[in-house]
Design an enzyme around this catalytic site. Structure first.
Site, short mmCIF file in Angstrom:
data_model
loop_
_atom_site.label_atom_id
_atom_site.label_comp_id
_atom_site.label_asym_id
_atom_site.label_seq_id
_atom_site.Cartn_x
_atom_site.Cartn_y
_atom_site.Cartn_z
N GLU A 1 5.15 -12.92 6.02
CA GLU A 1 3.87 -12.30 6.37
C GLU A 1 2.96 -12.14 5.16
O GLU A 1 1.74 -12.15 5.29
CB GLU A 1 4.08 -10.96 7.06
CG GLU A 1 4.67 -11.05 8.47
CD GLU A 1 6.19 -11.09 8.48
OE1 GLU A 1 6.81 -11.20 7.40
OE2 GLU A 1 6.77 -11.01 9.59
N PHE B 1 12.96 1.22 17.27
CA PHE B 1 13.28 0.00 16.54
C PHE B 1 11.99 -0.67 16.06
O PHE B 1 11.08 -0.91 16.84
CB PHE B 1 14.08 -0.96 17.43
CG PHE B 1 14.40 -2.25 16.73
CD1 PHE B 1 15.23 -2.28 15.62
CD2 PHE B 1 13.86 -3.45 17.18
CE1 PHE B 1 15.51 -3.47 14.96
CE2 PHE B 1 14.15 -4.65 16.52
CZ PHE B 1 14.97 -4.65 15.41
N GLN B 2 11.91 -0.96 14.78
CA GLN B 2 10.75 -1.59 14.14
C GLN B 2 9.46 -0.80 14.32
O GLN B 2 8.37 -1.36 14.35
CB GLN B 2 10.59 -3.04 14.60
CG GLN B 2 11.76 -3.90 14.12
CD GLN B 2 11.54 -5.37 14.28
OE1 GLN B 2 10.84 -5.82 15.19
NE2 GLN B 2 12.15 -6.17 13.40
N LYS C 1 2.58 -2.39 22.30
CA LYS C 1 3.01 -3.46 23.21
C LYS C 1 2.52 -3.21 24.64
O LYS C 1 2.15 -4.14 25.34
CB LYS C 1 4.54 -3.56 23.17
CG LYS C 1 5.03 -4.93 23.56
CD LYS C 1 6.50 -5.11 23.22
CE LYS C 1 7.00 -6.46 23.73
NZ LYS C 1 8.43 -6.66 23.45
N MET D 1 2.50 -13.94 -19.48
CA MET D 1 1.56 -12.90 -19.86
C MET D 1 2.28 -11.64 -20.32
O MET D 1 1.86 -10.98 -21.27
CB MET D 1 0.61 -12.59 -18.69
CG MET D 1 -0.51 -11.64 -19.05
SD MET D 1 -1.46 -12.21 -20.47
CE MET D 1 -2.78 -13.10 -19.66
C1 TPP Z 1 3.64 -8.94 -7.91
C2 TPP Z 1 3.50 -8.76 -9.36
N1 TPP Z 1 4.54 -8.33 -10.10
C3 TPP Z 1 4.41 -8.18 -11.44
C4 TPP Z 1 3.23 -8.46 -12.07
C5 TPP Z 1 3.10 -8.28 -13.58
N2 TPP Z 1 2.80 -9.56 -14.24
C6 TPP Z 1 1.55 -9.91 -14.59
S1 TPP Z 1 1.47 -11.42 -15.28
C7 TPP Z 1 3.13 -11.62 -15.15
C8 TPP Z 1 3.80 -12.87 -15.64
C9 TPP Z 1 3.46 -14.05 -14.83
O1 TPP Z 1 4.31 -15.07 -15.21
P1 TPP Z 1 4.10 -16.54 -14.67
O2 TPP Z 1 3.88 -16.53 -13.22
O3 TPP Z 1 5.20 -17.39 -15.16
O4 TPP Z 1 2.72 -16.97 -15.33
P2 TPP Z 1 2.34 -17.14 -16.89
O5 TPP Z 1 1.82 -15.82 -17.38
O6 TPP Z 1 3.56 -17.58 -17.61
O7 TPP Z 1 1.27 -18.16 -16.88
C10 TPP Z 1 3.73 -10.50 -14.58
C11 TPP Z 1 5.16 -10.33 -14.36
C12 TPP Z 1 2.18 -8.89 -11.25
N3 TPP Z 1 0.97 -9.15 -11.75
N4 TPP Z 1 2.33 -9.05 -9.92
#
Ligand code: TPP
Lengths: 577, 177
Positions: free
Chosen positions: A67, A129-130, A179, A492
């Site tokens: 979803e 349920f749900q 529903k 990042m």
């Molecule tokens: C759902 C979610 N969880 C955690 C984060 C924190 N976060 C921001 S950037 C990042 C790293 C992303 O890594 P990747 O997808 O490999 O991309 P890159 O930065 O290496 O280009 C994380 C964990 C986020 N933005 N979204």
């Protein structure tokens, strides 16, 4: 909701017919012009799916694999087209799985209508349920939401949902339908909603504020525009271009505003914010008039507010009065939608040019080019960079692709280096920063605008957050192009660990599977590139492909994105290394 | 930057819909603002509800919060006022042992002087009601506390504003559009 408490204005009444609630839902969607919706079935929404089966020649339901994928696909659909995206799910876990996408749409002002099934009304509150209180859960992340417990309420509530989602500052709306309301019968007729008495979608524009804005701009020696997504949502691209060209004011953009004015426009001075361009960030603290248009001074744009544009008079063009003076105090606030306000501003502006001021931006650009850009896009080191991949994609797609980026380093690189000729081409999760956004959003975007080239740019981390949507892409034959920039890190976060946590790489290194084999498992053709010599051909193969194509580029593991405004620092303390 | 914290009374005119209370209270919760009191009732306009909410915040915060209220689709209009711009009251009830009425003759005087009203009396207890400013209610509570209070409850603030709030005009403008 008792129907007598709905204070809405509606258009043209049609004849009524006796049908059940679930069929009414489909007829409402068709009446609203919905051609595609994304979702996942389950107990509490089955009557609606039964009708979708009967109406499949009129409305196309796309079964996503999760979803969350449905919500993001609906967002991608909305972001590229400006139309309302629709997602549908069952009660309980189906509904809660939509929440991330809804929150993302709320903070990025994306028009969505989400419909969730709910347990029969006599079971509400019994921990059936749900059963989950999705109206309660979604309240803080929706523009409006509502639970329907009677079939007779369906047309009016859905009409109101679409009106609210798309009018004014757009946003997500959730309608939870029990529903028994789906099974119940009603005398159906559909009237589109054209107004809600408690809701003012677009505030009135005070002509005095327009004159005051024009006076400030006309008298300014060092004016600068920063525009945001308000220009795109208000379809004010032409008006903005006219304003920029007549006034000669250099204009920068927020991530959400990217692509509203072509990248190559001589007055387009680049991106503001944490990883934005050097010149517009530094010049924010040097300009004498800062004209903010349809942007909300997000903290990733402003850095430290106490040292943000203090020397400048601030003009804020804004549709949402709650944004005015929220973060940055406006000397002049022009309320209204950007299209009308900018059109009204234009004749009040003097024809002008700011050559020497513009030259200052150019000089700073040259510094940024030397220190950062050159190494990003024309690297001399052995490892591949994300920037050169983007450069190649620009070249092969002739700047006409819609770039759908995920979240992380690759996102910043995509926003920095994509060349855009066409508006609504930068589709990314700006406000929420939702990893996992890009793959399903790209899918939705491609389905909404099949004639456009849609390229998803994703990190190896975020890709694996919604990788299951490859199944949807395969089943629906969606010719979307997928690029994974693989640095084997949550890049990042690793960058922050390197810069601010003494290189303690806690849980950011990834041991990845064979992504090409996975794509091929879904019968999506693809390849992996590890050397510079292979890049151009591989990108060409991808762009030329009539079908979906997967391209993995193994990039340098520990590259950093610069420039960077460390969080909490001033825009003028932007670092180039 | 250190703006003074004051007591503000918000008056919010809304549609009468389930769930709106949630949206309104979430606006405070997200910003970590404590609600001193919250009352909701029918307003002077048929079918329109009115929230009266009291919080201690700065005026800058109050302005921003008004923006957040008005952003809610089902909020018709929201206002904030300082104490001197409103006429406000709270009301309270005391449940007290009936014996005390006879054993402690002072109580009768206290009731009289405080303009409290006896709502009911039976063999076991009597119930006292008083409306007024917070300090008046507090004074009375302290007086009665000496004798023992079985139950005490105080309502949230209700307030009307000195200035006119043009909600009716707004609604008729919508109808005439
Ligand atoms: C759902 C979610 N969880 C955690 C984060 C924190 N976060 C921001 S950037 C990042 C790293 C992303 O890594 P990747 O997808 O490999 O991309 P890159 O930065 O290496 O280009 C994380 C964990 C986020 N933005 N979204």
């Amino acid at each position: 909701m008792k129907t007598e408490t709905i204070h809405t204005k509606t258009e043209a009444t049609k004849q009524t017919e006796r049908i059940c609630g679930s069929e009414a839902i489909i007829k409402c969607l068709i009446a609203e012009g919905v051609d595609i919706l994304y979702g996942y079935p389950g107990g509490a929404i089955m009557p609606v799916y039964d009708e979708l089966y009967k109406y499949q020649d009129q409305i196309h339901h796309v079964l996503t694999r999760h979803e969350q994928g449905a919500a993001h696909a609906a967002q991608g659909y909305a972001r590229i087209s400006g139309r309302v995206g629709v997602a549908i799910a069952t009660s309980g876990p189906g509904a809660t799985n939509l929440v991330t996408g809804i929150a993302d749409a709320q903070i990025d002002s994306t028009p969505l209508v989400c419909i969730t099934g709910q347990v029969p009304s006599h079971l509400l509150g019994s921990d059936a349920f749900q059963e989950t209180d999705i109206v309660g859960i979604s309240t803080p992340v929706t523009k409006w939401n509502h639970q329907v417990t009677k079939a007779s309420e369906i047309p009016e509530v859905i009409a109101k949902a679409f009106y609210i989602a798309r009018s004014g500052r757009p946003g997500p709306v959730l309608i939870d339908i029990t529903k028994d309301a789906q099974f119940g019968e009603l005398d159906f007729s559909y009237e589109k909603c054209t107004g809600v008495r408690s809701y003012i979608p677009v505030p009135q524009t005070d002509p005095n504020t327009l004159q005051a804005a024009a006076d400030l701009i006309n008298d300014a020696k060092k004016p600068m525009i920063v525009w945001g997504q308000g220009v795109i949502l208000g379809e004010a691209e032409a008006e903005l271009k006219a304003v920029i060209e007549k006034s000669g004011v250099p204009a920068a953009w927020t991530i959400m505003g990217a692509s509203a004015i072509p990248t190559s426009h001589p007055l387009n001075i680049g991106m503001v914010g944490m990883h934005g361009n050097y010149a517009p960030n530094v010049k924010t603290n040097d300009c004498d008039v800062l004209v903010a248009i349809g942007m909300r001074f997000d903290d990733r744009v402003t850095g430290d507010l106490n040292t943000y544009a203090k020397q400048a008079k601030v003009i804020h063009f804004e549709i949402d009065p709650a944004e005015v003076n929220k973060n940055v105090k406006a000397d002049v606030a022009v309320l209204g939608n950007s299209k009308d306000s900018l059109a009204a501003l234009l004749p009040l502006l003097n024809k002008n040019s700011h050559e020497s001021w513009l030259k200052e931006f150019k000089d700073l650009y040259d510094i940024e080019f030397e220190k950062v850009i050159k190494n990003d896009i024309h690297p001399t080191k052995e490892g591949l960079t994300m920037g050169e991949v983007l450069k190649e994609i620009n070249k092969q797609s002739k700047g006409n692709a819609a770039i759908v980026s995920d979240v992380g380093q690759h996102q910043m690189i995509a926003c920095r280096y994509s060349e855009f000729n066409i508006t609504k081409s930068n589709i990314t999760s700006g406000g929420l920063g939702t990893m996992g956004f890009a793959l399903p959003a790209a899918m939705g975007a491609k389905m909404a605008e099949p004639n456009r080239e849609v390229v998803a740019i994703i990190g190896d981390g975020g890709y694996q957050m919604n990788i299951q949507e490859l199944g949807t892409i395969f089943q629906q034959k969606i010719p979307v192009k997928i690029v994974v920039l693989n640095n084997e890190f949550l890049g990042m976060v690793r960058q922050w660990q390197q810069l601010f946590f003494d290189k303690r790489y806690a849980s950011t290194e990834m041991t990845n599977p064979d992504f090409v084999t996975i794509a091929k498992g879904y019968y999506i053709d693809g390849q992996r590139v590890t050397k510079r010599e292979e890049l151009a051909d591989a990108v060409k193969t991808m762009i030329d492909s009539k079908d979906s194509y997967f391209l993995e580029v193994c990039v340098e593991k520990e590259d950093n994105v610069f420039p960077m405004i460390p969080s909490g620092a001033s825009v003028s303390d932007i670092r180039l290394s | 930057m250190n703006e003074e914290i004051k007591t503000f009374t918000f008056s919010i005119y809304t549609e009468n819909n389930i769930g709106l209370l949630n949206r309104i209270s979430a606006i405070f919760q997200r910003r970590h603002i404590n609600i001193e009191s919250l009352t909701t009732s029918q307003s002077e306009i048929e079918g329109v509800n009115r929230f009266v909410i009291v919080v201690d915040i700065t005026e800058t915060q109050a302005k921003k919060i008004i923006g957040q209220f008005q952003k809610q689709v089902e909020v018709i209009r929201a206002y904030y006022h300082r104490d001197d711009e409103t006429i406000y009251q709270e009301s309270c009830m005391f449940k007290i042992k009936s014996d005390l009425l006879f054993d402690e003759p002072q109580i009768q005087n206290i009731i009289k002087e405080s303009n409290a009203r006896i709502v009911t009396v039976n063999k076991e207890f009597f119930v006292l009601e008083k409306s007024g400013r917070r300090f008046e209610i507090e004074e009375l509570r302290q007086e009665l506390n000496k004798f023992g209070i079985m139950q005490f409850v105080r309502s949230g603030r209700i307030a009307v504003t000195k200035e006119e709030m043009k909600v009716t005009e707004m609604l008729s403008a919508f109808n005439n559009q």
